[in-house]
Structures are given as C-alpha cells and as structure tokens.
Design an enzyme around this catalytic site. Structure first.
Site, PDB file in Angstrom:
ATOM      1  N   SER A  31     -73.552  33.129 -28.780  1.00 40.74           N
ATOM      2  CA  SER A  31     -73.042  33.081 -27.408  1.00 40.74           C
ATOM      3  C   SER A  31     -73.500  34.300 -26.596  1.00 40.74           C
ATOM      4  O   SER A  31     -74.690  34.551 -26.499  1.00 40.74           O
ATOM      5  CB  SER A  31     -71.519  32.947 -27.436  1.00 40.74           C
ATOM      6  OG  SER A  31     -71.023  32.464 -26.218  1.00 40.74           O
ATOM      7  N   ASP A  62     -71.416  25.809 -27.572  1.00 37.04           N
ATOM      8  CA  ASP A  62     -71.305  27.222 -27.930  1.00 37.04           C
ATOM      9  C   ASP A  62     -71.286  27.470 -29.440  1.00 37.04           C
ATOM     10  O   ASP A  62     -70.515  26.845 -30.175  1.00 37.04           O
ATOM     11  CB  ASP A  62     -70.018  27.770 -27.306  1.00 37.04           C
ATOM     12  CG  ASP A  62     -70.007  29.276 -27.187  1.00 37.04           C
ATOM     13  OD1 ASP A  62     -70.038  29.957 -28.240  1.00 37.04           O
ATOM     14  OD2 ASP A  62     -69.971  29.786 -26.060  1.00 37.04           O
TER      15      ASP A  62
END
Length: 271
Positions: free
Chosen positions: A50, A162
């Site tokens: 991320s 993510d």
C-alpha cells in the site's frame, strides 16, 4: 583459477527493508529513511504494501526521502481521484496512473536501483499476490486500492485491491534473500479513538484489519520501528505530510545509536 567455496570473497550480510501500509501515516517511512541514509545504511532489497509500496518504489527508483516529500506536497492527490459509476467502489484511481508515469522513468521492476517486491490482494483467489518483475505501475495502483472506497484495479485481466487487506507487512517476501530485516510500521493503535462519522469508522475498521495481519509478522524483523506519535493521525491526512515526515525522522533519530550499532555489526559479520 576459480576459488573454492572456502576461499570465496567474504560478503557482508544483506539487509532487507519492510514498509507497512497506512495511508498518509506511511509518509513517516520517508523520515525514517532519511535517518538511515544519514547513518549510511545500505538497503539491498525492499518489500512494501500500500503506501509502503509507494515509498518503496520511489526510494528504489533513486529519489531521496526529501525529494519524495516534495512530490507529495506538490501533488493534489484528491484531484486525481474521480467518482466511480460502479457497484464495486465509490472512487476511481485510474487517473493517478499518469502521475506514476511522470516520476518513474521505467515502468518496470527491473528498472529500479534496489530490488523491490510489492503485494496486492487477488479478489478472485482471496490471496496475497507478490509482484517483483515486469510492469510496475498497475501492480502499484492495485497495492494501494482501498476496497469499497476505490474500484478494484485490473492487472493482467485479474482484479486486485489493497495489499494490506491480507498482508500489510510483507516481511516474508525478504526471507531467503536477506540475512537481516528492518521493519518500518506506521500504525500504532490509538486507544482513545472515538467514532465521529462514517469516514472515521471506515478508517478505524481498515486500521484494525491491517494491524491484525501485521504484528504477527514482526517476528521476522531484526530491528522494528514504529513511531508511537503516529497514532493520532488519520490515513487520509495528506495535508499533514510535513508533520508526519518529521515524526518519522525524530523517532528514528532517537534510535540513531542503536541503528548505527546494528549497521556496523551487520557490516562486520561476513560470509
């Protein structure tokens, strides 16, 4: 004549760096990296998820921590995000692709100065997938695609969200390639949290989710850094980039003596 294995040239231990996700909190990684640079620490491989993937890509591309902070401050990220007319997410992040193309001279992992691995979550298989070869921009976008908030990102015909959803601290990606690992984690839990609105509830839920899979991986690290002052910052507070950077820098600076000893010991131990 080739040397035998016993006569081979000694090498220092290889050092890996893990960068957790955490939204704007991940800017603290840059402050910590600045201290590591000042000490002279040389990173041999990076793994990030991320926002940690973003920091890792930029640093591995040769940008200094200060350079990356400047790019963050000069970019209006919210202008790059468009509403999505979709059942799978509220916002689109495809328009952010041009930004990565602007700063990454080569759209490939092979073009980086430091080997890098980033991860994303495969929605079809429900598994964490690691990317370390080939195209880099689409996997990077996938790694930062917060589920529900953003539409899933397509990479080679598969949908990803993510990386932090299943593995926000991908330390195992460095096992077997690095002898020692430094872990940078930016998500200390604020136990004074109060629910204010849907946004804070979403942030809190996501933070608890990613932390649940992060701390179990701390055991892989030989040096773990988590600035406690980050607990009061929210994952979308990009307007406080300078503050967050400084928190990372100041905390790492307080550990400078320990970090220096760690680095010197790593250099003195050869194989």
């Amino acid at each position: 004549m080739l040397k035998s294995s016993e006569e081979a040239e000694p090498r220092r231990q290889k050092l890996g760096l893990v960068l957790s996700g955490g939204g704007a909190r991940g800017i603290a990684h840059l402050g910590i990296l600045k201290v590591l640079d000042e000490i002279g620490v040389q990173i041999d491989a990076i793994a990030g998820s991320s926002s940690g993937a973003i920091a890792g890509v930029m640093y591995a591309s040769g940008y200094s921590p200060d350079d990356i902070l400047q790019i963050i401050n000069e970019t209006n990220f919210f202008k790059l995000i468009r509403p999505a007319i979709s059942k799978t997410g509220l916002l689109k992040m495809d328009s952010a692709e041009w930004l990565y193309k602007k700063y990454l001279t080569e759209n490939s992992f092979e073009g980086l100065q430091i080997p890098l691995t980033i991860n994303a979550t495969d929605l079809y298989k429900g598994k964490a997938v690691y990317f370390a070869k080939g195209e880099i921009i689409r996997p990077l976008m996938a790694s930062t695609c917060i589920p529900v908030m953003f539409e899933p990102t397509s990479v080679n015909g598969r949908l990803y969200v993510d990386g932090g959803l299943l593995n926000n601290f991908p330390a195992e990606a460095l096992i077997g390639t690095c002898d020692k690992i430094i872990g940078l984690h930016c998500n200390p839990i604020d136990d004074s949290f109060q629910v204010m609105n849907m946004k804070t509830m979403l942030e809190r839920t996501f933070l608890l989710t990613i932390n649940a899979n992060s701390y179990s991986r701390r055991k892989y690290c030989d040096f773990f850094i988590e600035p406690p002052a980050l607990k009061t910052y929210q994952i979308f507070e990009l307007g406080k980039a300078d503050e967050i950077f400084q928190i990372g820098y100041d905390y790492a600076k307080s550990l400078e003596a320990e970090l220096t000893r760690f680095w010197l010991n790593l250099q003195s131990t050869t194989y």
